[in-house]
Design a protein around this motif. Structure first.
Motif: not given
Length: 179
Positions: A97-126
């Motif tokens: 139910p949560l996605l803190p702003d600092n975490l979302a901004k850290a995910l979005i960037g170059d290449g894929p990224a996931v939250v350690e321990g919560q791998h469904l929360i991630g950023y995936w380039p198209a």
């Protein structure tokens, strides 16, 4: 300016540990799936529900076939994003139910990224759309961990402590009590 992102709530699981449809479980008077949509909305042009149908939102069926679990939902979101010119997909589970702003901004960037321990929360380039479909076609491992081992995303550690992941009724009760 922020890249054009698609939000994807991965909601195709069976909720076997929860005992009922956890996406519909209530937290603070709203369903968990509603919290997940709200968590992604500040960062995404569109938010999709993946792996289930719900008349309140646009929904995507798993790819390449039904009942593929979170990776099938992510594959559908990536294919949709690629076809429509999105830079990438920001994903979360329907039970997160949560996605803190600092975490979302850290995910979005170059290449894929996931939250350690919560791998469904991630950023995936198209651009990963075809690679994920290929992974699902050639591998028996349909777990998010198998996909992560294949692509080696950046791993982001939450700085504000653990994020809730509601897998069991006890998890929901504990999260309610901790707030």
């Amino acid at each position: 300016m922020m890249a054009k992102l698609l939000g994807a709530v991965l909601a195709g699981g069976r909720s076997s540990r929860f005992g009922s449809d956890k996406a519909l479980a209530l937290l603070d008077g709203r369903q968990l799936i509603e919290h997940a949509v709200a968590a992604l909305s500040p960062y995404a042009v569109e938010v999709m529900i993946c792996g289930r149908t719900d008349a309140r939102w646009t929904c995507l069926a798993d790819l390449p076939a039904a009942d593929m679990g979170p990776l099938g939902g992510l594959a559908a979101a990536l294919a949709y994003a690629k076809e429509r010119g999105f830079a990438g997909v920001l994903s979360t589970g329907c039970d997160m139910p949560l996605l803190p702003d600092n975490l979302a901004k850290a995910l979005i960037g170059d290449g894929p990224a996931v939250v350690e321990g919560q791998h469904l929360i991630g950023y995936w380039p198209a651009s990963l759309a075809d690679r994920l479909l290929d992974h699902l076609a050639r591998s028996e491992n349909r777990s998010i961990r198998g996909w992560i081992a294949d692509i080696q995303p950046r791993r982001i550690v939450p700085v504000d402590g653990a994020l809730p992941n509601i897998n069991r009724p006890d998890d929901l009760a504990a999260w309610r009590e901790s707030r």
